[in-house]
Design a protein around this motif. Structure first.
Motif, PDB file in Angstrom:
ATOM      1  N   ARG A  71      10.190   5.919  -1.303  1.00 55.86           N
ATOM      2  CA  ARG A  71       9.121   5.317  -2.110  1.00 55.86           C
ATOM      3  C   ARG A  71       9.565   5.400  -3.563  1.00 55.86           C
ATOM      4  NH1 ARG A  71       6.802   2.286   1.362  1.00 55.86           N
ATOM      5  NH2 ARG A  71       5.480   1.686  -0.354  1.00 55.86           N
ATOM      6  N   CYS A 127       1.814   4.658   3.818  1.00 51.83           N
ATOM      7  CA  CYS A 127       1.598   5.795   2.939  1.00 51.83           C
ATOM      8  C   CYS A 127       0.433   6.615   3.487  1.00 51.83           C
ATOM      9  CB  CYS A 127       1.245   5.323   1.525  1.00 51.83           C
ATOM     10  SG  CYS A 127       2.518   4.335   0.751  1.00 51.83           S
ATOM     11  N   THR A 146      -5.688   4.280   1.244  1.00 52.62           N
ATOM     12  CA  THR A 146      -4.586   4.147   0.270  1.00 52.62           C
ATOM     13  C   THR A 146      -4.696   5.108  -0.918  1.00 52.62           C
ATOM     14  OG1 THR A 146      -5.454   2.395  -1.193  1.00 52.62           O
ATOM     15  CG2 THR A 146      -4.351   1.663   0.830  1.00 52.62           C
ATOM     16  N   ARG A 203      -1.608   7.728  -4.313  1.00 50.36           N
ATOM     17  CA  ARG A 203      -0.634   7.423  -5.358  1.00 50.36           C
ATOM     18  C   ARG A 203      -0.620   8.372  -6.547  1.00 50.36           C
ATOM     19  NH1 ARG A 203       1.112   2.703  -3.312  1.00 50.36           N
ATOM     20  NH2 ARG A 203       2.554   2.166  -4.966  1.00 50.36           N
ATOM     21  N   CYS A 224      -4.031   2.111  -3.970  1.00 52.08           N
ATOM     22  CA  CYS A 224      -3.006   1.070  -3.919  1.00 52.08           C
ATOM     23  C   CYS A 224      -3.677  -0.281  -4.095  1.00 52.08           C
ATOM     24  CB  CYS A 224      -2.289   1.114  -2.581  1.00 52.08           C
ATOM     25  SG  CYS A 224      -1.168  -0.266  -2.319  1.00 52.08           S
ATOM     26  N   PHE A 271      -2.941  -3.109  -3.033  1.00 51.41           N
ATOM     27  CA  PHE A 271      -2.991  -3.980  -1.851  1.00 51.41           C
ATOM     28  C   PHE A 271      -4.272  -3.801  -1.039  1.00 51.41           C
ATOM     29  CE2 PHE A 271       1.913  -3.705  -1.699  1.00 51.41           C
ATOM     30  CZ  PHE A 271       1.990  -4.598  -2.737  1.00 51.41           C
ATOM     31  N   CYS A 294      -3.296   5.203   4.654  1.00 46.17           N
ATOM     32  CA  CYS A 294      -3.303   3.754   4.492  1.00 46.17           C
ATOM     33  C   CYS A 294      -3.454   3.040   5.825  1.00 46.17           C
ATOM     34  CB  CYS A 294      -2.019   3.281   3.817  1.00 46.17           C
ATOM     35  SG  CYS A 294      -1.962   1.477   3.777  1.00 46.17           S
ATOM     36  N   CYS A 339       2.362  -1.390   4.961  1.00 46.70           N
ATOM     37  CA  CYS A 339       3.249  -2.497   4.601  1.00 46.70           C
ATOM     38  C   CYS A 339       4.706  -2.065   4.542  1.00 46.70           C
ATOM     39  CB  CYS A 339       2.826  -3.124   3.281  1.00 46.70           C
ATOM     40  SG  CYS A 339       3.243  -2.146   1.823  1.00 46.70           S
TER      41      CYS A 339
HETATM   42  S1  SF4 Z   1      -0.437  -1.052   1.451  1.00 48.66           S
HETATM   43 FE1  SF4 Z   1       1.717  -0.441   1.561  1.00 48.66          FE
HETATM   44  S2  SF4 Z   1       2.198   0.451  -0.482  1.00 48.66           S
HETATM   45 FE2  SF4 Z   1      -0.052   0.328  -0.296  1.00 48.66          FE
HETATM   46  S3  SF4 Z   1      -0.647   2.358   0.447  1.00 48.66           S
HETATM   47 FE3  SF4 Z   1      -0.377   1.025   2.246  1.00 48.66          FE
HETATM   48  S4  SF4 Z   1       1.740   1.318   2.957  1.00 48.66           S
HETATM   49 FE4  SF4 Z   1       1.573   2.163   0.848  1.00 48.66          FE
END
Ligand code: SF4
Lengths: 77, 613
Positions: free
Chosen positions: B181, B288, B73, B76, B494, B496, B291, B295
């Motif tokens: 995004r 992304c 991830t 970003r 990220c 998550f 990742c 999601c």
């Molecule tokens: S969990 Fe979702 S928002 Fe986070 S990096 Fe992975 S795909 Fe992107």
């Protein structure tokens, strides 16, 4: 006693025939943990159990007619 | 440098001048990157008192040292500027592929100052950059803009741009990258629009150099193996149903905001949750860069009225446009989501503002003649139509474009705007998740949870379950999660993935795994202590900016609905949010005064006493 159970997402695979919604007969005095055992959910599984709309611990005793919802904690934002 | 590219590009839009600057190693280590760089730059260069939509405002786009490294991830970037919605800072981040491309083109961050006379876009190609005319793109959707820019620059270029909503200065306009995004919140798109900056287009073929590639690879393999083993044990809800799966959790714990926050459960929830989304509309997942979760949702709706194809919806969109407006037609929610993506709008504020308008109509404070159409609870067609009108600032859409606070206040009922610092909340009811209320009230961007997400410990049981209805002791945990978020947002990760997989399994969530990655990538040799301190430094620097912009304890508030009206339904029935009690405890934890102002000794301990204007 009979309780109604709903399983969501990651836990659907433990429901009889993969059904979302089913009734199951348990011994009087059974707890949430006994229900999970009957369904074959491994003890280590990360899950949330709610009975009649309240989040409960696995030791919580069940009553006849209870509505049980089982789901893996889904995160996100 | 390693991890960091070592270069910042400064773009003076007024003079049309570009200048490269080296990244100072000390600032890099102290502020990490991303969000940390954002505040480091703003505190030295932006006037906290400026009009956010004037040429005086400064906008920063910054990646983190883990962006583009292949760390899971690590995808970003962060956009930080003064917000036209809140008057505080923004902290809007997004993943996708654009941020990685920016690093591969050689830059850690971009600083935009001034205002271009005519619409322009910034074109960056492997270390060189130029401003180009964008008149032909003005008025185009984010999708059309992206396609046109790729055909006139490079088919492989990555684009971050605004849509018509940003051009028209809608106060909650988003910046969209890779088409769908969103750096969604707080009106970063309007700031771009006010600067006549339509897009940033990047092509980079370089690589992010790692300080210790062997160590990085070994730790990465171990982390991914652990992640995969856990996902085999309990299949990851985020992968199966996207964030939309959260509806099941919030509905059953009674924290799904419904009817403009008048209820905590929604009778139509089964029509809008993640399983319904997967069964009826999901085409495939989307991830992304780097990742393992994926999601993202690519969806298609076959429907005569609401048909279309695109990305989304996320949980937050489903709450804001679904339960909060009592719309149980998922197709309508998805359609409104597509419009937001194409026009460049934040779905949360859009949905929450329409819900607020619905309550204003319901209570008789707003006439349907003023709206120009019927606006009853649950009206999916109104949701879609008003979203379109807002992006165009057409008719009543011009008033919705100001957000719920300004709308409700203009009608004499600001109490019906469900906001903190004038920004609409995400979808977790604080009366049934107490720390969430504290997070909303103290977030530097106003109503948001992403800058320290209590849902993890209150609702998802990560790292361990904590009673959501208890308020005592919540301040300390909330602060720890905020510190962790500052590190995640600055490293380029990220939330998550990082909260579950890269933090210690205790409620003080030390950023242990992030430290491993950062040290292998940058060679900066962070101790755990230094990294935690960096998180605190970032949060305190943001607070300092807010204080200079005129904020204080009296702005760390929630609407009376949440603190004085007991929740009428669901498992948290009868509860209010005990914000004041938590706030005292929170300021003490932060070492801020009772008024919420960082003490001189706190500033000195974090090295924040000197700079800033
Ligand atoms: S969990 Fe979702 S928002 Fe986070 S990096 Fe992975 S795909 Fe992107």
């Amino acid at each position: 006693m009979i309780v109604r159970v709903k399983c969501f997402t990651g836990l659907r695979r433990y429901a009889p025939e993969g059904r979302k919604d089913f009734a199951i007969e348990l011994d009087a005095g059974a707890r949430v943990a006994n229900l999970l055992d009957r369904l074959g959910v491994p003890v280590a599984t990360d899950l949330i159990a709610a009975v009649n709309g309240r989040r409960v611990a696995r030791e919580t005793p069940l009553q006849d007619g209870d509505a049980v919802v089982l789901f893996t904690p889904m995160e996100g934002g | 440098m390693h991890g960091w590219m070592g270069k910042i590009l400064r773009v003076d839009l007024t003079r049309g001048r570009l200048r490269e600057e080296p990244l100072e190693p000390k600032a890099a280590k102290d502020f990490i990157g991303g969000r940390g760089f954002g505040i480091h730059i703003l505190r030295r260069e932006a006037d906290p008192g400026c009009d956010p939509l004037s040429a005086e405002n400064v906008m920063v786009m910054a990646t983190g040292p883990l962006t583009g490294t292949g760390a899971p991830t690590g995808a970003r970037y962060m956009i930080m500027t003064k917000s036209p919605l809140t008057g505080a800072i923004t902290c809007s981040n997004a993943g996708g592929r654009f941020p990685t491309e920016l690093k591969q083109a050689g830059f850690d961050a971009l600083i935009f100052t001034g205002k271009a006379e005519q619409p322009v876009y910034l074109w960056i190609e492997d270390g060189s950059a130029e401003l180009r005319d964008a008149n032909h793109l003005w008025g185009k959707t984010t999708h059309a803009t992206t396609d046109m820019l790729r055909s006139e620059t490079d088919a492989k270029a990555r684009v971050a741009c605004i849509g018509p909503a940003g051009e028209r200065l809608v106060r909650f306009a988003a910046v969209m990258n890779d088409k769908d995004r969103a750096a969604g919140r707080s009106g970063v798109g309007a700031v771009m629009g006010s600067k006549n900056l339509k897009a940033v287009v990047v092509r980079g073929t370089g690589k992010v150099a790692l300080a210790d590639p062997e160590r990085f690879k070994a730790f990465n393999q171990e982390t991914i193996a652990r992640f995969k083993a856990a996902a085999r044990e309990t299949p990851l809800g985020l992968t199966i149903n996207g964030t939309a799966g959260v509806v099941i959790t919030t509905q059953h714990l009674g924290v799904l905001p419904t009817k403009n926050w008048q209820q905590g459960t929604f009778s139509g929830w089964e029509q809008i949750h993640g399983e319904t989304l997967s069964a009826k509309y999901l085409v495939r997942n989307k991830a992304c860069y780097a990742c393992p979760i994926g999601c993202g949702r690519i969806t298609r709706v076959e429907d005569p009225v609401f048909g279309g194809e695109g990305e989304g919806p996320e949980y937050e969109t489903i709450y804001a446009m679904g339960s909060n407006c009592m719309v149980d037609n998922l197709a309508a929610v998805i359609k409104a989501n597509y419009i937001c993506n194409e026009q460049g709008l934040d779905t949360i504020t859009m949905g929450a503002t329409i819900a607020c308008a619905m309550e204003l109509v319901d209570k008789g404070f707003l006439q349907e003649e003023t709206v120009g159409r019927p606006l009853a609870w649950g009206d999916g067609e109104a949701l879609v139509e008003l979203t379109r009108m807002t992006a165009a600032r057409e008719g009543f859409g011009d008033r919705l474009a100001e957000g719920s606070y300004r709308l409700a206040a203009s009608l004499g009922h600001p109490e019906l705007a469900m906001v903190a610092k004038k920004q609409e909340f995400p979808g977790y009811e604080p009366r049934g998740a107490q720390a969430m209320g504290l997070a909303y009230a103290t977030s530097p961007i106003g109503g948001s949870h992403m800058r320290g997400d209590p849902a993890y410990f209150e609702l998802f049981g990560i790292p361990e379950p904590v009673d959501p209805l208890e308020w005592r002791g919540k301040a300390k945990i909330t602060k720890s999660f905020q510190d962790l978020s500052a590190v995640i947002d600055s490293a380029g990760l990220c939330i998550f993935f990082a909260v579950r997989n890269l933090a210690g399994k205790s409620l003080d969530v030390p950023p242990t795994g992030i430290r491993e990655y950062l040290n292998a990538a940058t060679g900066a040799d962070y101790t755990l202590e230094e990294l935690i301190r960096a998180g605190e430094r970032i949060i305190t620097a943001e607070r300092q900016f807010l204080i200079r912009a005129g904020f204080s304890r009296r702005d760390d508030t929630l609407p009376a609905r949440l603190t004085a009206e007991p929740l009428p339904d669901g498992p948290a029935k009868g509860m209010v949010c005990h914000l004041e009690e938590m706030l005292d405890e929170y300021y003490r934890e932060q070492n801020w005064s009772e008024e919420g102002i960082p003490t001189a000794e706190r500033l000195a301990a974090l090295g924040l006493e000197e700079e800033g204007r």
